[in-house]
Write a protein that holds these residues in place. Sequence first.
Motif, mmCIF file in Angstrom:
data_model
loop_
_atom_site.group_PDB
_atom_site.id
_atom_site.type_symbol
_atom_site.label_atom_id
_atom_site.label_comp_id
_atom_site.label_asym_id
_atom_site.label_seq_id
_atom_site.Cartn_x
_atom_site.Cartn_y
_atom_site.Cartn_z
ATOM 1 N N HIS A 210 10.905 10.604 -25.606
ATOM 2 C CA HIS A 210 10.614 10.294 -24.212
ATOM 3 C C HIS A 210 9.364 11.006 -23.706
ATOM 4 C CE1 HIS A 210 11.135 10.939 -19.796
ATOM 5 N NE2 HIS A 210 11.445 9.655 -19.829
ATOM 6 N N SER A 211 9.255 12.307 -23.948
ATOM 7 C CA SER A 211 8.108 13.052 -23.437
ATOM 8 C C SER A 211 6.816 12.643 -24.122
ATOM 9 C CB SER A 211 8.341 14.559 -23.598
ATOM 10 O OG SER A 211 8.476 14.917 -24.958
ATOM 11 N N THR A 212 6.877 12.349 -25.429
ATOM 12 C CA THR A 212 5.679 11.928 -26.164
ATOM 13 C C THR A 212 5.168 10.592 -25.650
ATOM 14 O OG1 THR A 212 6.364 13.123 -28.163
ATOM 15 C CG2 THR A 212 4.767 11.347 -28.446
ATOM 16 N N LEU A 213 6.086 9.627 -25.507
ATOM 17 C CA LEU A 213 5.675 8.301 -25.042
ATOM 18 C C LEU A 213 5.246 8.335 -23.580
ATOM 19 C CD1 LEU A 213 8.362 5.999 -26.729
ATOM 20 C CD2 LEU A 213 6.082 6.627 -27.561
ATOM 21 N N TRP A 214 5.896 9.115 -22.779
ATOM 22 C CA TRP A 214 5.539 9.240 -21.363
ATOM 23 C C TRP A 214 4.097 9.717 -21.213
ATOM 24 C CZ3 TRP A 214 8.416 13.388 -17.912
ATOM 25 C CH2 TRP A 214 7.766 13.518 -16.694
ATOM 26 N N ARG A 215 3.756 10.794 -21.897
ATOM 27 C CA ARG A 215 2.420 11.367 -21.748
ATOM 28 C C ARG A 215 1.331 10.493 -22.364
ATOM 29 N NH1 ARG A 215 6.107 14.976 -21.217
ATOM 30 N NH2 ARG A 215 5.801 16.873 -20.015
ATOM 31 N N TRP A 216 1.721 9.678 -23.321
ATOM 32 C CA TRP A 216 0.754 8.782 -23.947
ATOM 33 C C TRP A 216 0.548 7.511 -23.117
ATOM 34 C CZ3 TRP A 216 2.267 5.326 -28.652
ATOM 35 C CH2 TRP A 216 1.183 4.547 -29.047
ATOM 36 N N LEU A 217 1.641 6.844 -22.777
ATOM 37 C CA LEU A 217 1.558 5.522 -22.169
ATOM 38 C C LEU A 217 1.522 5.548 -20.646
ATOM 39 C CD1 LEU A 217 4.102 3.719 -24.527
ATOM 40 C CD2 LEU A 217 1.607 3.609 -24.619
ATOM 41 N N LEU A 218 2.005 6.641 -20.047
ATOM 42 C CA LEU A 218 2.009 6.751 -18.587
ATOM 43 C C LEU A 218 1.403 8.093 -18.171
ATOM 44 C CD1 LEU A 218 5.579 5.325 -17.874
ATOM 45 C CD2 LEU A 218 3.401 4.211 -17.309
ATOM 46 N N GLN B 245 15.837 11.563 -24.067
ATOM 47 C CA GLN B 245 15.773 11.763 -22.616
ATOM 48 C C GLN B 245 16.994 12.562 -22.183
ATOM 49 O OE1 GLN B 245 15.252 8.235 -20.232
ATOM 50 N NE2 GLN B 245 14.633 9.431 -18.455
ATOM 51 N N VAL B 246 16.761 13.692 -21.533
ATOM 52 C CA VAL B 246 17.849 14.574 -21.124
ATOM 53 C C VAL B 246 18.448 14.070 -19.806
ATOM 54 C CG1 VAL B 246 18.509 16.940 -20.549
ATOM 55 C CG2 VAL B 246 16.707 16.519 -22.247
ATOM 56 N N ARG B 247 19.752 13.830 -19.837
ATOM 57 C CA ARG B 247 20.466 13.376 -18.646
ATOM 58 C C ARG B 247 20.855 14.558 -17.767
ATOM 59 N NH1 ARG B 247 23.377 8.517 -18.782
ATOM 60 N NH2 ARG B 247 25.110 9.660 -17.826
ATOM 61 N N PRO B 248 21.200 14.299 -16.491
ATOM 62 C CA PRO B 248 21.624 15.385 -15.609
ATOM 63 C C PRO B 248 22.823 16.171 -16.129
ATOM 64 C CG PRO B 248 21.127 13.421 -14.335
ATOM 65 C CD PRO B 248 21.072 13.018 -15.772
ATOM 66 N N ASP B 249 23.694 15.509 -16.906
ATOM 67 C CA ASP B 249 24.865 16.204 -17.442
ATOM 68 C C ASP B 249 24.558 16.976 -18.722
ATOM 69 O OD1 ASP B 249 24.527 14.160 -19.235
ATOM 70 O OD2 ASP B 249 26.478 13.208 -18.881
ATOM 71 N N GLY B 250 23.292 16.988 -19.138
ATOM 72 C CA GLY B 250 22.892 17.724 -20.322
ATOM 73 C C GLY B 250 22.950 16.937 -21.607
ATOM 74 N N ALA B 251 23.497 15.737 -21.572
ATOM 75 C CA ALA B 251 23.563 14.898 -22.765
ATOM 76 C C ALA B 251 22.189 14.295 -23.057
ATOM 77 C CB ALA B 251 24.595 13.788 -22.587
#
Length: 320
Positions: free
Chosen positions: A171-179, A210-216
């Motif tokens: 998630h973080s890799t694609l986010w910083r690349w594509l958005l 992707q880290v959810r609010p519940d930590g999962a």
Amino acid sequence: MNTYLLPPEGPPEPGNGNEPDTADLDAAADDDGRPPCVLVFNASDPSGAGGLSGDALAIASVGAHMLGVVTGVFARDTAEVFDHFPLDEEQVAEQARAILEDVQVQVIKVGFAGSPDNLGRIAEAASDHPDVPVVAYMPHLSWWSDEEIESYLDAFAELVLPQTAVLVGNHSTLWRWLLPDWSGDRPPLARDIARAAGEHGVSYTLVTGQVRPDGAIENTLASPQAVVASEKYERLEAVFSGAGETLSAALAALLSTGADLAAATAEALAYMDRCLDAGFRPGMGHVLPDRLFWAQPDTEGDDDEAAPSDFALPPHETRH
């Protein structure tokens, strides 16, 4: 807990022609028992965390055969990458040309190509086989210089993404690349990333970690139009190397066998989860996925006498 979500409006609308059409894939094993073949472009990784050796284990584990094209060589251990030595673009092209003229492949998997020039040759090979779906994985590249990263990502977006059926990445890799200019009050959702990838021609994006609010941890397959499937797993208390390589290789192999995309994604995610759960630390660095977890002996409740640990060969007495 695993949750499967299908959009209420039905399956996603067709994209740009890159969708993996499993009905037309000549992917199942032939009548003579030959397994389907996956052409993989990736680097050699001496640690076994990823690279071609990791791809080979994952692909074989789900019943396919890997055709490996070496794009370069990593200098790394289980903790970090120190350097990478790319092969010349002609060397990469010749490897691919030779095997593609001999073997029919069902899926192409693109790992780390090492240079923009190599990405160009990989794109040429894929364009020469438009009926073969491409599964592309984007690894974390923070070990590289900013200039090299930018050049590589630009070439990948321009040359490889237009031919990609499924893009896989954290998630973080694609986010910083594509958005890179994302300014929302919340992190982008998987569908936001899939929509950005779709602008480059990608039909589906599998967003992991992707880290959810519940930590999962949530892993989501999405098209620009809808979420196709979502899986949630408990977060493991370890630092892993090779999870994304494992997932993308397993997905490519499962698609090559003729599985539909949603089913292949669910099975690939379950396989990766089992690999991580059985992970091991061979050195002083990170934990690696055990891609052959299913082959390990089950020692629980085994009352048989332990096998002898001394396998030394007796000295021979041959005289010359």
